[in-house]
Design an enzyme around this catalytic site. Structure first.
Site, short mmCIF file in Angstrom:
data_model
loop_
_atom_site.label_atom_id
_atom_site.label_comp_id
_atom_site.label_asym_id
_atom_site.label_seq_id
_atom_site.Cartn_x
_atom_site.Cartn_y
_atom_site.Cartn_z
N GLY A 113 13.22 74.70 -27.91
CA GLY A 113 12.81 75.73 -28.86
C GLY A 113 13.88 75.93 -29.91
O GLY A 113 14.76 75.08 -30.08
N GLU A 497 -6.93 60.04 -41.41
CA GLU A 497 -6.44 59.73 -40.07
C GLU A 497 -5.94 58.28 -40.00
O GLU A 497 -4.90 58.00 -39.40
CB GLU A 497 -7.54 60.01 -39.04
CG GLU A 497 -7.19 59.67 -37.61
CD GLU A 497 -5.98 60.44 -37.03
OE1 GLU A 497 -5.45 61.33 -37.71
OE2 GLU A 497 -5.57 60.10 -35.91
N LYS A 501 -2.12 57.19 -38.94
CA LYS A 501 -1.83 56.25 -37.84
C LYS A 501 -0.92 55.15 -38.35
O LYS A 501 0.01 54.72 -37.69
CB LYS A 501 -3.13 55.61 -37.30
CG LYS A 501 -4.01 56.46 -36.45
CD LYS A 501 -3.48 56.83 -35.09
CE LYS A 501 -2.67 58.06 -35.04
NZ LYS A 501 -3.16 59.35 -35.14
N HIS A 520 -7.23 59.03 -61.34
CA HIS A 520 -6.49 60.15 -61.94
C HIS A 520 -4.98 59.99 -61.74
O HIS A 520 -4.25 60.98 -61.87
CB HIS A 520 -7.00 61.48 -61.37
CG HIS A 520 -8.44 61.72 -61.72
ND1 HIS A 520 -8.83 62.17 -62.96
CD2 HIS A 520 -9.59 61.50 -61.03
CE1 HIS A 520 -10.15 62.24 -63.00
NE2 HIS A 520 -10.63 61.84 -61.83
#
Ligand code: M6R
Length: 624
Positions: A113, A497, A501, A520
């Site tokens: 943490g 996705e 990957k 663009h």
């Protein structure tokens, strides 16, 4: 981020701790460390830089350390570079040997943490004469525990309670005290930790796979709670130091699910598990009575009455889980006639937006512990908005805190790059879209859609049969510098996705673009031989995307195109066509993603990279 294990029982601790760490290495692999103690003798600390095998070698697979009580850690660096000195465990004493060797200190511990106010606390501890050898926030935490332990002389639980009211941030903290040789103590806030107890032995871990081969009976420790663990027993305490009761949870996952099972990498194994885990997830919620099929969310607790109350849906997640949301939005909008917004959790949690009271916030997360997704969930709940979580890890923070939870049955996912969890999340979102559409009276062909959904696993198997072609193609592109993925609508979401990957495991720069946006600006990056991958699965958008691909081709791009069998003939237009079986176009992402997962995998392998543990990443992002 960071993996923690602990053991106390009648066996030698070190080999058990190392085996547990091996199962958690996906959480961090910058350095690793272990501490073991035998009775009243001082604890021994060993730390190594780099991957876990260094620690395994240095400790002779654990044989070099004697003792039946110990803790271990595998690190993903936040405060302080990866180094032996910054590696955990840390000790409370003023040592000069980077905290290794026999520990003369009162407290030794590990942490997962971030302690946000560590600098202020470090200054305080320095005023009290503590010296620091590392740059970590963890060392501050350990010294603070020591300080309160010695100052109040009220025992470890009180020292921990005093410490956790003083720190800001997140922690799964595991410590041993020299004065309590047969005990391990833990405290937790917003970082995962489970405790397993089994016939005279106790186990502590950041995640289930680390202890699955020892026990499936676990306890979840809540936020701002502490526990005192001895061999075969655990007692839980709240901040006031009062004992609290906890219920044991039985984990259904099979220990074998967390092994490679003959595959070279977890990622390849998990890609191949997709047909089965998607089928399991579909069968969990699709009920058949005779010929009739329905989606039954009774386990989730969401009733038809609840569903009719929502008029807006916010889908909030990170990384690949966000891509699931991006894809699902088209399906929810089209079938369920909903207003849908998809938000990155790291952005959503800080937006000052007014969420309409009749909204549903859907949080998607494999781990159920992603810090931003958890914060977004809490923010929505604080505003009185209904929350639904789609989560893989049973009993994780997001699963427990959401109003409703729909579990995916992906089983343990070890590879940092998600594949099977992504696919399970996607079919859950498809099921929700269908269910919402039926309840809202905007669906006529329910049975047909369900049949299409149920046909996905078998068709996934067909896609996997074609993997050698992708492998061959990957071998040609292992030196690629840039790869562009383009598509529109659902195809754009698939590209997002596919591109992630690619970059996370092959380190090839790649971008996913909405095909219409290329002109663009981004098309200026296309050069001779640049690989452009187009997904062409949507009838109404097929010609448009193909035109955008041809624009790239005329500027030198090499084209790979993914579409479905018998639907379009892309052979004449693209250089490398890939076909997947036909399925209702809303659901085709479940199939079209597989060649892209395979491409990322094979490129990573051909470049000689560590597929399952890509650099700088960790499986579960439990810090901001
Ligand atoms: O555990 P979560 O699903 O909340 O994780 C979210 C992302 O960190 C995760 O999807 C990440 O993007 C994966 N490494 C992608 O493969």
């Amino acid at each position: 981020m960071c993996g923690i294990v602990g053991y106390i029982g009648d066996k030698q601790a070190a080999p058990i701790l190392l085996q547990g760490l091996a199962k958690l290495e996906y959480r961090g692999y910058d350095s690793a460390g272990i501490t073991v103690r035998e009775g009243e003798k001082p604890a021994e600390v060993v730390k190594t830089i780099g991957k876990l095998h260094n620690l395994i070698e240095k400790t002779d697979e654990g044989r070099a350390l004697v003792g039946t009580c110990g803790i271990g850690h595998t690190r993903w660096a936040t405060h302080g570079a990866p180094s032996k000195t910054n590696a955990h465990p840390h000790v409370s004493g003023n040592c000069t040997n980077s905290g290794s060797g026999a520990v003369e200190s009162e407290v030794v511990g590990v942490h997962n943490g971030i302690i946000e106010n560590y600098q202020e606390l470090k200054a305080k501890m320095e005023r009290h004469g503590y010296k620091f050898y590392s740059e970590t926030d963890t060392e501050v935490l350990i010294k603070l525990v020591d300080y309160y332990f010695k100052k109040y002389k009220m025992g470890p639980i009180d020292a921990l309670a005093k410490t956790i009211v003083r720190v800001r941030g997140s922690y799964a903290l595991v410590v041993m005290f020299a004065d309590y040789p047969d005990r391990i103590f833990v405290a937790r806030k917003d970082s995962p930790m489970i405790i397993g107890v089994n016939d005279g032995e106790s186990f502590i871990a950041s995640d289930v796979p680390a202890i699955l081969s020892h026990t499936r009976n676990v306890y979840y420790i809540g936020n701002l709670e502490m526990a005192e663990i001895s061999a075969g027993n655990v007692d839980f305490y709240n901040l006031d130091g009062d004992r609290i009761e906890k219920e044991e949870t039985h984990i259904e996952w099979d220990a074998k699910a967390a092994e490679k099972g003959g595959y070279e990498h977890f990622m390849m194994k998990e890609i191949h598990e997709q047909p089965q885990v998607v089928l399991d997830t579909l069968h969990k919620y699709i009920k058949e009575e005779g010929a009739a099929k329905t989606i039954d969310l009774s386990e989730v607790g969401l009733t038809d009455e609840d569903i009719t109350k929502f008029s807006n849906v916010y889908i909030v997640a990170c990384g690949s889980a966000w891509h699931v949301g991006m894809e699902a939005q088209y399906v929810l909008e089209e079938l369920g006639d909903f207003q849908v917004r998809v938000e990155l959790a790291s952005e959503f949690r800080y937006r000052k937006n007014r969420l309409p009271a009749d909204s549903l916030v859907i949080i998607i997360s494999q781990s159920g512990e992603t810090a931003d997704s958890l914060a977004a969930l809490r923010m929505a709940k604080d505003k009185g908005i209904t929350t639904l979580a789609i989560v893989n890890v049973v009993g994780s923070s997001i699963a427990r805190e959401a109003d409703y939870c729909m579990y995916t049955l992906g089983g343990p996912e070890i590879s940092v790059a998600t594949t099977k969890a992504y696919s399970c999340q996607l079919v859950c979102m498809f099921m929700l879209a269908l269910k919402f559409a039926v309840v809202r009276g905007c669906m006529e062909d329910y049975g047909n859609y369900l049949d299409e959904l149920l046909s996905i696993p078998e068709k996934m198997n067909k896609v996997l049969e074609d993997k050698e072609r992708i492998q061959w193609f990957a071998s040609k592109y292992s030196n690629a510098r840039d790869i562009f993925f383009i598509g529109r609508g659902i195809d754009y979401a698939i590209c997002l996705e596919g591109s992630l990957k690619m970059k996370e495991i092959s380190y090839i720069h790649s971008e996913a673009y909405a095909a219409g946006e290329m002109k663009h600006g981004t098309i200026s990056l296309i050069e001779d031989g640049t690989l452009v991958i187009g997904t062409l699965t949507q009838s109404d958008l097929y010609e448009k995307t193909l035109s955008n691909m041809m624009e790239c081709k005329s500027r030198g791009a090499y084209l790979m195109g993914i579409t479905s069998y018998g639907k379009y003939d892309v052979e004449d237009s693209v250089n490398f066509p890939v076909y997947v079986p036909k399925v209702d176009e809303h659901f085709i992402g479940s199939l079209a993603i597989i060649p892209l997962q395979l491409l990322g995998y094979y490129l990573s392998v051909s470049r000689g990279l560590d597929v399952d543990k890509p650099r700088n990443l960790a499986k579960s992002v439990t810090v901001e």
